[in-house]
Structures are given as C-alpha cells and as structure tokens.
Design a protein around this motif. Structure first.
Motif, PDB file in Angstrom:
ATOM      1  N   PHE A  41      55.022  43.673  40.038  1.00  0.00           N
ATOM      2  CA  PHE A  41      54.671  42.802  38.915  1.00  0.00           C
ATOM      3  C   PHE A  41      54.482  41.362  39.372  1.00  0.00           C
ATOM      4  CE2 PHE A  41      56.556  46.421  36.787  1.00  0.00           C
ATOM      5  CZ  PHE A  41      55.664  46.627  35.753  1.00  0.00           C
ATOM      6  N   VAL A  42      55.286  40.913  40.324  1.00  0.00           N
ATOM      7  CA  VAL A  42      55.118  39.568  40.884  1.00  0.00           C
ATOM      8  C   VAL A  42      53.790  39.476  41.624  1.00  0.00           C
ATOM      9  CG1 VAL A  42      56.089  37.896  42.511  1.00  0.00           C
ATOM     10  CG2 VAL A  42      57.612  39.222  41.040  1.00  0.00           C
ATOM     11  N   PHE A  45      51.027  39.224  39.115  1.00  0.00           N
ATOM     12  CA  PHE A  45      50.963  37.889  38.536  1.00  0.00           C
ATOM     13  C   PHE A  45      50.205  36.921  39.446  1.00  0.00           C
ATOM     14  CE2 PHE A  45      52.879  33.687  37.767  1.00  0.00           C
ATOM     15  CZ  PHE A  45      52.573  33.555  36.426  1.00  0.00           C
ATOM     16  N   PHE A  46      50.571  36.897  40.712  1.00  0.00           N
ATOM     17  CA  PHE A  46      49.916  35.958  41.626  1.00  0.00           C
ATOM     18  C   PHE A  46      48.490  36.379  41.991  1.00  0.00           C
ATOM     19  CE2 PHE A  46      54.386  34.778  42.506  1.00  0.00           C
ATOM     20  CZ  PHE A  46      54.274  33.458  42.120  1.00  0.00           C
ATOM     21  N   GLY A  48      46.473  37.808  39.923  1.00  0.00           N
ATOM     22  CA  GLY A  48      45.682  37.390  38.771  1.00  0.00           C
ATOM     23  C   GLY A  48      45.319  35.916  38.842  1.00  0.00           C
ATOM     24  N   PHE A  49      46.269  35.083  39.266  1.00  0.00           N
ATOM     25  CA  PHE A  49      45.953  33.663  39.433  1.00  0.00           C
ATOM     26  C   PHE A  49      44.892  33.454  40.510  1.00  0.00           C
ATOM     27  CE2 PHE A  49      50.043  32.253  37.395  1.00  0.00           C
ATOM     28  CZ  PHE A  49      49.412  31.541  36.385  1.00  0.00           C
ATOM     29  N   GLY A  60      45.635  32.314  34.265  1.00  0.00           N
ATOM     30  CA  GLY A  60      46.603  33.129  33.567  1.00  0.00           C
ATOM     31  C   GLY A  60      46.018  34.291  32.797  1.00  0.00           C
ATOM     32  N   SER A  63      46.161  37.403  35.018  1.00  0.00           N
ATOM     33  CA  SER A  63      47.578  37.703  35.280  1.00  0.00           C
ATOM     34  C   SER A  63      48.231  38.362  34.079  1.00  0.00           C
ATOM     35  CB  SER A  63      48.335  36.417  35.616  1.00  0.00           C
ATOM     36  OG  SER A  63      47.850  35.845  36.782  1.00  0.00           O
ATOM     37  N   ILE A  64      47.982  37.834  32.914  1.00  0.00           N
ATOM     38  CA  ILE A  64      48.563  38.417  31.700  1.00  0.00           C
ATOM     39  C   ILE A  64      48.029  39.824  31.474  1.00  0.00           C
ATOM     40  CG2 ILE A  64      48.633  38.211  29.182  1.00  0.00           C
ATOM     41  CD1 ILE A  64      48.781  35.168  29.608  1.00  0.00           C
ATOM     42  N   LEU A  67      49.697  42.201  33.986  1.00  0.00           N
ATOM     43  CA  LEU A  67      51.098  42.455  33.641  1.00  0.00           C
ATOM     44  C   LEU A  67      51.226  43.380  32.428  1.00  0.00           C
ATOM     45  CD1 LEU A  67      52.669  38.944  34.220  1.00  0.00           C
ATOM     46  CD2 LEU A  67      52.911  40.984  35.641  1.00  0.00           C
TER      47      LEU A  67
END
Length: 134
Positions: A41-42, A45-46, A48-49, A60, A63-64, A67
């Motif tokens: 998940f981390v 997140f990164f 996606g950025f 974001g 990333s959203i 997730l």
C-alpha cells in the motif's frame, strides 16, 4: 526485493512515458495477491504520486485510486479465492475500467478488455496458488 523494485520503477516509467495501459495497477494487483503485506500500500501511494507527476495530473488522484482499488481487492480475500485466475481477470478488468473512466480516456471498454487479456501472460509466473488443504 531489489529486482522487484527495479522492475516496478521500469513499469512506472514505461506507463508514464510510452504506454497508456496501466501496468503499474496490474503490477500492484499482483503484489497484493502474492504478498498481502502493508508495504504494498505504501508502494501504491508513492507510485501514484510518481505517475501523477509524469502525467502532469493533480497530485494524489492516482494514489487514492490505487489505494481504494487495492483495499477493495483485499476486502474480498475472505469471501473469494483471490488467487484464482478468474478473480484476477475480473479484478483487473474492473480496476482498469474505472482507471480509464476516471482519468479521461477513450475506448474504455476495449482497453479494459485488452488489459484483462494481458493479465493472462504473467499470471502463472507471479502468482503461485496455495495448495489445497484437505
């Protein structure tokens, strides 16, 4: 782990510069199905950025989406056998369909079907289903 990181970085760069197919989403799907650990998940997140910066989108959004999609897949872990090929194909179709719909692409259904067919290739190599316990 280093080999996996290099491949994932290559996937993100290819998706961000040359290819419109969301290989990062598929790679993250395979990672969640294989590992089921929080670091995925981390990574989502990164990544996606990083994809947002390559696509020049608002930070974001990807990333959203990553997730939420990965969380939804892990929610169904108890109800379905998520390492099954049919679940992987359906999850990749639904994920890419919403990905293409949210981020403004044309021919959404055709691209989602094509991406679901691409999932068949690495399935046997990346996911090894657990043996049945009798």
């Amino acid at each position: 782990m280093i080999f996996l990181s290099i491949i994932f970085l290559l996937v993100i760069i290819l998706e961000g510069s040359f290819i419109s197919i969301p290989f990062a989403l598929l790679f993250l799907l395979f990672l969640v199905l294989k590992n089921r650990e929080p670091w995925v998940f981390v990574l989502a997140f990164f990544s996606g950025f990083l994809l947002d910066s390559l696509y020049l989108r608002s930070f974001g959004a990807t990333s959203i989406f990553f997730l939420i999609f990965l969380f939804a897949v892990t929610l169904y872990e108890k109800k379905f056998e998520i390492e099954n090929l049919s679940f992987v194909i359906i999850a990749s179709f639904i994920g890419t369909f919403f990905y293409f719909s949210l981020f403004g692409n044309f021919f959404v259904i055709q691209k989602a079907l094509f991406t679901s067919l691409i999932v068949l290739l690495p399935y046997k190599f990346l996911i090894k289903p657990r043996a049945n316990m009798n």
